[in-house]
Design a protein around this motif. Sequence first.
Motif, PDB file in Angstrom:
ATOM      1  N   VAL A   1      59.810 -15.237  50.212  1.00 55.33           N
ATOM      2  CA  VAL A   1      59.839 -13.845  49.806  1.00 55.33           C
ATOM      3  C   VAL A   1      58.441 -13.461  49.346  1.00 55.33           C
ATOM      4  CG1 VAL A   1      60.841 -12.159  48.234  1.00 55.33           C
ATOM      5  CG2 VAL A   1      62.240 -14.018  49.089  1.00 55.33           C
ATOM      6  N   ALA A   2      57.902 -12.463  49.965  1.00 51.81           N
ATOM      7  CA  ALA A   2      56.590 -11.967  49.581  1.00 51.81           C
ATOM      8  C   ALA A   2      56.653 -10.458  49.522  1.00 51.81           C
ATOM      9  CB  ALA A   2      55.542 -12.402  50.602  1.00 51.81           C
ATOM     10  N   ALA A   3      56.041  -9.892  48.528  1.00 48.28           N
ATOM     11  CA  ALA A   3      56.016  -8.448  48.406  1.00 48.28           C
ATOM     12  C   ALA A   3      54.585  -7.966  48.538  1.00 48.28           C
ATOM     13  CB  ALA A   3      56.597  -8.016  47.063  1.00 48.28           C
ATOM     14  N   LEU A   4      54.398  -7.009  49.404  1.00 46.14           N
ATOM     15  CA  LEU A   4      53.103  -6.364  49.553  1.00 46.14           C
ATOM     16  C   LEU A   4      53.309  -4.897  49.224  1.00 46.14           C
ATOM     17  CD1 LEU A   4      52.019  -8.018  52.909  1.00 46.14           C
ATOM     18  CD2 LEU A   4      51.266  -8.617  50.605  1.00 46.14           C
ATOM     19  N   VAL A   5      53.243  -4.591  47.949  1.00 44.26           N
ATOM     20  CA  VAL A   5      53.500  -3.241  47.478  1.00 44.26           C
ATOM     21  C   VAL A   5      52.245  -2.721  46.784  1.00 44.26           C
ATOM     22  CG1 VAL A   5      54.924  -1.799  45.972  1.00 44.26           C
ATOM     23  CG2 VAL A   5      55.936  -3.779  47.129  1.00 44.26           C
ATOM     24  N   THR A   6      51.750  -1.586  47.236  1.00 45.77           N
ATOM     25  CA  THR A   6      50.617  -0.955  46.577  1.00 45.77           C
ATOM     26  C   THR A   6      51.167   0.035  45.560  1.00 45.77           C
ATOM     27  OG1 THR A   6      49.286  -1.179  48.564  1.00 45.77           O
ATOM     28  CG2 THR A   6      48.541   0.421  46.922  1.00 45.77           C
ATOM     29  N   MET A   7      50.806  -0.189  44.312  1.00 46.30           N
ATOM     30  CA  MET A   7      51.286   0.680  43.237  1.00 46.30           C
ATOM     31  C   MET A   7      50.101   1.300  42.510  1.00 46.30           C
ATOM     32  SD  MET A   7      54.391  -1.458  41.458  1.00 46.30           S
ATOM     33  CE  MET A   7      53.244  -2.213  40.353  1.00 46.30           C
ATOM     34  N   THR A   8      50.312   2.507  42.030  1.00 48.39           N
ATOM     35  CA  THR A   8      49.353   3.160  41.153  1.00 48.39           C
ATOM     36  C   THR A   8      50.095   3.426  39.853  1.00 48.39           C
ATOM     37  OG1 THR A   8      48.312   4.214  43.059  1.00 48.39           O
ATOM     38  CG2 THR A   8      47.810   5.129  40.886  1.00 48.39           C
ATOM     39  N   VAL A   9      49.607   2.802  38.784  1.00 46.05           N
ATOM     40  CA  VAL A   9      50.268   2.930  37.489  1.00 46.05           C
ATOM     41  C   VAL A   9      49.205   3.245  36.439  1.00 46.05           C
ATOM     42  CG1 VAL A   9      51.709   1.763  35.761  1.00 46.05           C
ATOM     43  CG2 VAL A   9      51.996   1.213  38.190  1.00 46.05           C
ATOM     44  N   PRO A  10      49.402   4.322  35.671  1.00 42.66           N
ATOM     45  CA  PRO A  10      48.444   4.608  34.598  1.00 42.66           C
ATOM     46  C   PRO A  10      48.363   3.419  33.627  1.00 42.66           C
ATOM     47  CG  PRO A  10      49.919   6.469  34.933  1.00 42.66           C
ATOM     48  CD  PRO A  10      50.462   5.325  35.741  1.00 42.66           C
ATOM     49  N   LEU A  11      47.162   3.125  33.148  1.00 43.95           N
ATOM     50  CA  LEU A  11      46.964   1.993  32.250  1.00 43.95           C
ATOM     51  C   LEU A  11      47.850   2.098  31.016  1.00 43.95           C
ATOM     52  CD1 LEU A  11      45.520  -0.608  31.507  1.00 43.95           C
ATOM     53  CD2 LEU A  11      43.689   0.773  30.506  1.00 43.95           C
ATOM     54  N   ALA A  12      47.945   3.301  30.447  1.00 43.27           N
ATOM     55  CA  ALA A  12      48.775   3.473  29.248  1.00 43.27           C
ATOM     56  C   ALA A  12      50.239   3.142  29.540  1.00 43.27           C
ATOM     57  CB  ALA A  12      48.648   4.901  28.715  1.00 43.27           C
ATOM     58  N   THR A  13      50.708   3.448  30.734  1.00 45.49           N
ATOM     59  CA  THR A  13      52.078   3.101  31.124  1.00 45.49           C
ATOM     60  C   THR A  13      52.211   1.590  31.232  1.00 45.49           C
ATOM     61  OG1 THR A  13      52.376   5.191  32.300  1.00 45.49           O
ATOM     62  CG2 THR A  13      53.853   3.393  32.906  1.00 45.49           C
TER      63      THR A  13
ATOM     64  N   PRO B   1      55.195   8.189  34.841  1.00 50.13           N
ATOM     65  CA  PRO B   1      55.616   7.366  35.979  1.00 50.13           C
ATOM     66  C   PRO B   1      54.437   6.828  36.774  1.00 50.13           C
ATOM     67  CG  PRO B   1      56.410   9.640  36.221  1.00 50.13           C
ATOM     68  CD  PRO B   1      55.601   9.571  34.971  1.00 50.13           C
ATOM     69  N   GLY B   2      54.689   5.728  37.457  1.00 52.54           N
ATOM     70  CA  GLY B   2      53.746   5.183  38.427  1.00 52.54           C
ATOM     71  C   GLY B   2      54.191   5.607  39.811  1.00 52.54           C
ATOM     72  N   GLU B   3      53.549   5.059  40.834  1.00 47.11           N
ATOM     73  CA  GLU B   3      53.929   5.394  42.199  1.00 47.11           C
ATOM     74  C   GLU B   3      53.761   4.166  43.091  1.00 47.11           C
ATOM     75  OE1 GLU B   3      52.697   8.455  45.758  1.00 47.11           O
ATOM     76  OE2 GLU B   3      52.372   9.045  43.687  1.00 47.11           O
ATOM     77  N   ALA B   4      54.743   3.952  43.958  1.00 46.66           N
ATOM     78  CA  ALA B   4      54.670   2.883  44.954  1.00 46.66           C
ATOM     79  C   ALA B   4      54.392   3.530  46.301  1.00 46.66           C
ATOM     80  CB  ALA B   4      55.971   2.094  45.009  1.00 46.66           C
ATOM     81  N   ASP B   5      53.337   3.064  46.943  1.00 49.13           N
ATOM     82  CA  ASP B   5      52.923   3.603  48.237  1.00 49.13           C
ATOM     83  C   ASP B   5      54.065   3.489  49.249  1.00 49.13           C
ATOM     84  OD1 ASP B   5      51.008   4.822  49.805  1.00 49.13           O
ATOM     85  OD2 ASP B   5      50.229   2.920  50.563  1.00 49.13           O
ATOM     86  N   GLY B   6      54.387   4.582  49.904  1.00 50.26           N
ATOM     87  CA  GLY B   6      55.438   4.589  50.909  1.00 50.26           C
ATOM     88  C   GLY B   6      56.841   4.670  50.338  1.00 50.26           C
ATOM     89  N   PHE B   7      56.967   4.734  49.010  1.00 49.04           N
ATOM     90  CA  PHE B   7      58.281   4.795  48.377  1.00 49.04           C
ATOM     91  C   PHE B   7      58.401   6.015  47.485  1.00 49.04           C
ATOM     92  CE2 PHE B   7      61.300   3.725  45.001  1.00 49.04           C
ATOM     93  CZ  PHE B   7      62.410   3.403  45.761  1.00 49.04           C
ATOM     94  N   GLY B   8      57.411   6.221  46.634  1.00 45.46           N
ATOM     95  CA  GLY B   8      57.431   7.378  45.749  1.00 45.46           C
ATOM     96  C   GLY B   8      57.320   6.981  44.291  1.00 45.46           C
ATOM     97  N   ALA B   9      57.795   7.865  43.436  1.00 44.85           N
ATOM     98  CA  ALA B   9      57.660   7.675  41.991  1.00 44.85           C
ATOM     99  C   ALA B   9      58.471   6.480  41.496  1.00 44.85           C
ATOM    100  CB  ALA B   9      58.107   8.940  41.265  1.00 44.85           C
ATOM    101  N   LEU B  10      57.890   5.803  40.513  1.00 43.25           N
ATOM    102  CA  LEU B  10      58.558   4.706  39.810  1.00 43.25           C
ATOM    103  C   LEU B  10      58.595   5.068  38.341  1.00 43.25           C
ATOM    104  CD1 LEU B  10      56.548   1.676  41.240  1.00 43.25           C
ATOM    105  CD2 LEU B  10      58.903   2.262  41.812  1.00 43.25           C
ATOM    106  N   ASP B  11      59.775   5.025  37.730  1.00 43.70           N
ATOM    107  CA  ASP B  11      59.769   5.320  36.300  1.00 43.70           C
ATOM    108  C   ASP B  11      58.979   4.234  35.581  1.00 43.70           C
ATOM    109  OD1 ASP B  11      61.509   3.191  35.351  1.00 43.70           O
ATOM    110  OD2 ASP B  11      63.231   4.367  35.978  1.00 43.70           O
TER     111      ASP B  11
END
Length: 154
Positions: free
Chosen positions: A101-113, A121-131
């Motif tokens: 099992v390998a995950a290749l997920v690009t996420m953008t998450v604010p440092l404070a979060t 919220p953060g964001e996962a590329d190709g998926f959308g918002a992540l709480d």
Amino acid sequence: MRRFREESGNGGMVARELPSDEVLASWQHVEQRALDLRAAGMRGTLQELRVKAFLDLLQERDSRDLPAGPDPGPGGPGGSGGPGPAPGPGPAPGAGTEPSVAALVTMTVPLATALGQSETPGEADGFGALDADDARDLIAAAAGTLALAGASPR
């Protein structure tokens, strides 16, 4: 969750409102299992192998352990109409072979979060918002994977 019949005569299943982090991890699990099936010599398009992998995982079976049937050819069930399996490394088929099992997920998450100081919220590329909680869970899972592999997060 619900099941239904498609106009083609096939069936379908839908699950909604699932935890985002588990959906991403599950998708990667299905994707890796499909690649493992291809590496083990199973024929079919990647989408057909994803379907087989999905059903294998739901039914706790491993199609790599089943006897190979005749190549159905183009248009037949599981047939790709293309060349054989893609070359490349992968686990050998057989009892006791666990899928990788390998995950290749690009996420953008604010440092404070990430630090637990914000609920932005953060964001996962190709998926959308992540709480914020899901984003932190995914960061922790990635950090644990790096630690197991002997790497250090940057």
